[in-house]
Enzyme design. Structure first.
Site, PDB file in Angstrom:
ATOM      1  N   LYS A  11      27.315  75.468  54.443  1.00 57.76           N
ATOM      2  CA  LYS A  11      26.994  74.276  55.021  1.00 57.76           C
ATOM      3  C   LYS A  11      27.618  73.789  56.072  1.00 57.76           C
ATOM      4  O   LYS A  11      28.594  74.430  56.418  1.00 57.76           O
ATOM      5  CB  LYS A  11      27.200  73.351  53.542  1.00 57.76           C
ATOM      6  CG  LYS A  11      26.437  73.637  52.362  1.00 57.76           C
ATOM      7  CD  LYS A  11      26.860  72.652  51.349  1.00 57.76           C
ATOM      8  CE  LYS A  11      25.658  73.066  49.778  1.00 57.76           C
ATOM      9  NZ  LYS A  11      26.064  72.036  49.063  1.00 57.76           N
ATOM     10  N   TYR A  51      15.510  71.162  48.781  1.00 56.87           N
ATOM     11  CA  TYR A  51      16.380  70.316  47.978  1.00 56.87           C
ATOM     12  C   TYR A  51      15.228  69.400  47.228  1.00 56.87           C
ATOM     13  O   TYR A  51      15.564  68.298  46.634  1.00 56.87           O
ATOM     14  CB  TYR A  51      17.462  69.182  48.600  1.00 56.87           C
ATOM     15  CG  TYR A  51      18.740  69.911  48.694  1.00 56.87           C
ATOM     16  CD1 TYR A  51      19.234  70.561  47.724  1.00 56.87           C
ATOM     17  CD2 TYR A  51      19.333  69.914  49.918  1.00 56.87           C
ATOM     18  CE1 TYR A  51      20.366  71.153  47.901  1.00 56.87           C
ATOM     19  CE2 TYR A  51      20.225  70.547  50.309  1.00 56.87           C
ATOM     20  CZ  TYR A  51      21.185  71.222  49.264  1.00 56.87           C
ATOM     21  OH  TYR A  51      22.292  71.763  49.496  1.00 56.87           O
ATOM     22  N   THR A  93      30.593  72.375  41.052  1.00 59.81           N
ATOM     23  CA  THR A  93      29.823  71.571  42.426  1.00 59.81           C
ATOM     24  C   THR A  93      31.019  70.571  42.830  1.00 59.81           C
ATOM     25  O   THR A  93      30.924  70.346  44.316  1.00 59.81           O
ATOM     26  CB  THR A  93      28.814  70.533  41.722  1.00 59.81           C
ATOM     27  OG1 THR A  93      27.764  71.365  41.204  1.00 59.81           O
ATOM     28  CG2 THR A  93      28.180  69.553  42.797  1.00 59.81           C
ATOM     29  N   ARG A 104      34.990  76.923  46.791  1.00 59.73           N
ATOM     30  CA  ARG A 104      34.939  75.393  46.584  1.00 59.73           C
ATOM     31  C   ARG A 104      36.300  75.095  46.053  1.00 59.73           C
ATOM     32  O   ARG A 104      37.009  74.085  46.402  1.00 59.73           O
ATOM     33  CB  ARG A 104      33.799  74.942  45.665  1.00 59.73           C
ATOM     34  CG  ARG A 104      32.434  74.909  46.218  1.00 59.73           C
ATOM     35  CD  ARG A 104      31.385  74.695  45.329  1.00 59.73           C
ATOM     36  NE  ARG A 104      30.199  74.592  45.875  1.00 59.73           N
ATOM     37  CZ  ARG A 104      29.013  74.487  44.972  1.00 59.73           C
ATOM     38  NH1 ARG A 104      29.032  74.507  43.837  1.00 59.73           N
ATOM     39  NH2 ARG A 104      27.731  74.352  45.699  1.00 59.73           N
ATOM     40  N   ASN A 118      30.716  70.360  49.869  1.00 59.79           N
ATOM     41  CA  ASN A 118      31.072  71.458  48.939  1.00 59.79           C
ATOM     42  C   ASN A 118      31.052  73.015  49.753  1.00 59.79           C
ATOM     43  O   ASN A 118      31.008  73.888  48.935  1.00 59.79           O
ATOM     44  CB  ASN A 118      30.859  71.611  47.536  1.00 59.79           C
ATOM     45  CG  ASN A 118      29.236  71.547  47.275  1.00 59.79           C
ATOM     46  OD1 ASN A 118      28.448  71.901  48.353  1.00 59.79           O
ATOM     47  ND2 ASN A 118      28.856  71.102  46.274  1.00 59.79           N
ATOM     48  N   HIS A 121      25.788  76.800  49.256  1.00 54.34           N
ATOM     49  CA  HIS A 121      24.955  76.407  48.372  1.00 54.34           C
ATOM     50  C   HIS A 121      24.568  77.873  47.992  1.00 54.34           C
ATOM     51  O   HIS A 121      24.673  79.076  48.554  1.00 54.34           O
ATOM     52  CB  HIS A 121      23.682  76.085  48.797  1.00 54.34           C
ATOM     53  CG  HIS A 121      22.497  76.208  48.163  1.00 54.34           C
ATOM     54  ND1 HIS A 121      22.075  75.524  47.254  1.00 54.34           N
ATOM     55  CD2 HIS A 121      21.363  77.277  48.096  1.00 54.34           C
ATOM     56  CE1 HIS A 121      20.904  75.939  46.515  1.00 54.34           C
ATOM     57  NE2 HIS A 121      20.722  77.160  46.974  1.00 54.34           N
ATOM     58  N   GLU A 132      13.809  79.668  47.547  1.00 48.82           N
ATOM     59  CA  GLU A 132      14.668  79.377  48.677  1.00 48.82           C
ATOM     60  C   GLU A 132      14.711  80.546  49.790  1.00 48.82           C
ATOM     61  O   GLU A 132      14.646  80.135  51.040  1.00 48.82           O
ATOM     62  CB  GLU A 132      16.105  79.036  48.195  1.00 48.82           C
ATOM     63  CG  GLU A 132      16.053  77.980  47.250  1.00 48.82           C
ATOM     64  CD  GLU A 132      17.371  77.807  46.442  1.00 48.82           C
ATOM     65  OE1 GLU A 132      18.176  78.810  46.798  1.00 48.82           O
ATOM     66  OE2 GLU A 132      17.343  76.650  45.498  1.00 48.82           O
TER      67      GLU A 132
HETATM   68  P1  DAT Z   1      25.050  72.895  43.209  1.00 51.09           P
HETATM   69  O1  DAT Z   1      24.896  73.038  44.772  1.00 51.09           O
HETATM   70  O2  DAT Z   1      26.345  73.187  42.457  1.00 51.09           O
HETATM   71  O3  DAT Z   1      24.146  73.710  42.499  1.00 51.09           O
HETATM   72  P2  DAT Z   1      23.501  70.514  42.652  1.00 51.09           P
HETATM   73  O4  DAT Z   1      22.066  71.301  42.850  1.00 51.09           O
HETATM   74  O5  DAT Z   1      23.312  69.632  41.311  1.00 51.09           O
HETATM   75  O6  DAT Z   1      24.586  71.390  42.787  1.00 51.09           O
HETATM   76  O7  DAT Z   1      23.488  69.513  43.851  1.00 51.09           O
HETATM   77  C1  DAT Z   1      23.210  69.889  45.214  1.00 51.09           C
HETATM   78  C2  DAT Z   1      24.177  69.307  45.987  1.00 51.09           C
HETATM   79  O8  DAT Z   1      24.153  67.784  45.986  1.00 51.09           O
HETATM   80  C3  DAT Z   1      25.649  69.659  45.556  1.00 51.09           C
HETATM   81  O9  DAT Z   1      26.014  70.873  45.833  1.00 51.09           O
HETATM   82  C4  DAT Z   1      26.387  68.428  46.269  1.00 51.09           C
HETATM   83  C5  DAT Z   1      25.387  67.148  46.077  1.00 51.09           C
HETATM   84  N1  DAT Z   1      25.527  66.492  45.008  1.00 51.09           N
HETATM   85  C6  DAT Z   1      25.313  66.921  43.441  1.00 51.09           C
HETATM   86  N2  DAT Z   1      25.437  65.772  42.650  1.00 51.09           N
HETATM   87  C7  DAT Z   1      26.044  64.898  43.380  1.00 51.09           C
HETATM   88  C8  DAT Z   1      26.581  63.455  43.026  1.00 51.09           C
HETATM   89  N3  DAT Z   1      26.585  62.986  41.646  1.00 51.09           N
HETATM   90  N4  DAT Z   1      26.973  62.822  43.888  1.00 51.09           N
HETATM   91  C9  DAT Z   1      27.093  63.139  45.344  1.00 51.09           C
HETATM   92  N5  DAT Z   1      26.661  64.370  45.712  1.00 51.09           N
HETATM   93  C10 DAT Z   1      26.152  65.316  44.790  1.00 51.09           C
HETATM   94 MG    MG Z   2      22.050  73.568  42.953  1.00 55.54          MG
END
Ligand code: DAT
Ligand code: MG
Length: 140
Positions: A11, A51, A93, A104, A118, A121, A132
């Site tokens: 990222k 996303y 996450t 992370r 973080n 991805h 993807e």
């Molecule tokens: P991951 O990247 O661990 O698969 P995810 O798909 O649930 O997590 O979410 C995508 C991204 O969005 C994640 O890397 C960081 C951000 N994110 C997720 N939940 C969040 C939250 N509650 N508040 C702020 N950012 C968030």
């Molecule tokens: Mg995810």
């Protein structure tokens, strides 16, 4: 066991902090192959597709703004169970809670920002990986 491919994004915070080498080193040290790699600035269209599952959530707009805010590196890693394996390497996450030893957990932290930054991805299933990889590497 089955040989799989997963889509990894380094990222904008990873690129901006010059952590590309450190993160790619961990992927290679684990024994996965990198079969495609490209640095570019993501378009809003690519990010909306990537996303789609998060559209409508409170963090969606800040997430897309953050992801479009600088260059990213997209790569495809290949190996036995690499989808689950890369997510283990990445850690949870929230980087504050991600286990030490993970990307992370070792390299990330929380910042005063409306979205969690973080570093990486990784696809979360075979279906997500296929979808993807099609977004970021349509010719692969
Ligand atoms: P991951 O990247 O661990 O698969 P995810 O798909 O649930 O997590 O979410 C995508 C991204 O969005 C994640 O890397 C960081 C951000 N994110 C997720 N939940 C969040 C939250 N509650 N508040 C702020 N950012 C968030
Ligand atoms: Mg995810």
């Amino acid at each position: 066991m089955s040989t799989e491919r997963t889509l990894v994004l380094l990222k904008p915070d990873a690129v901006q902090r010059s952590l590309r080498g450190e993160i790619i080193r961990r992927i290679e040290a684990k024994g996965y192959d990198i079969v495609a790699l490209s640095q570019r600035t993501a378009t809003k269209e690519e990010l909306a597709a990537h996303y789609a599952e998060h559209e409508g959530k409170p963090f969606y707009d800040p997430l897309v703004t953050y992801m479009a805010g600088g260059p990213i590196v997209a790569l495809v890693a290949e190996g036995e169970n690499v989808i689950k394996g890369f997510r283990s390497l990445a850690g949870g996450t929230n980087p504050t809670e991600a286990a030490p030893g993970t990307i992370r957990g070792d390299l990330g932290r929380e910042w005063d920002a409306p979205v969690i930054q973080n570093l990486v991805h990784g696809s979360d299933s075979v279906e997500s990986a296929d979808r993807e990889i099609g977004i970021w590497f349509p010719n692969l």
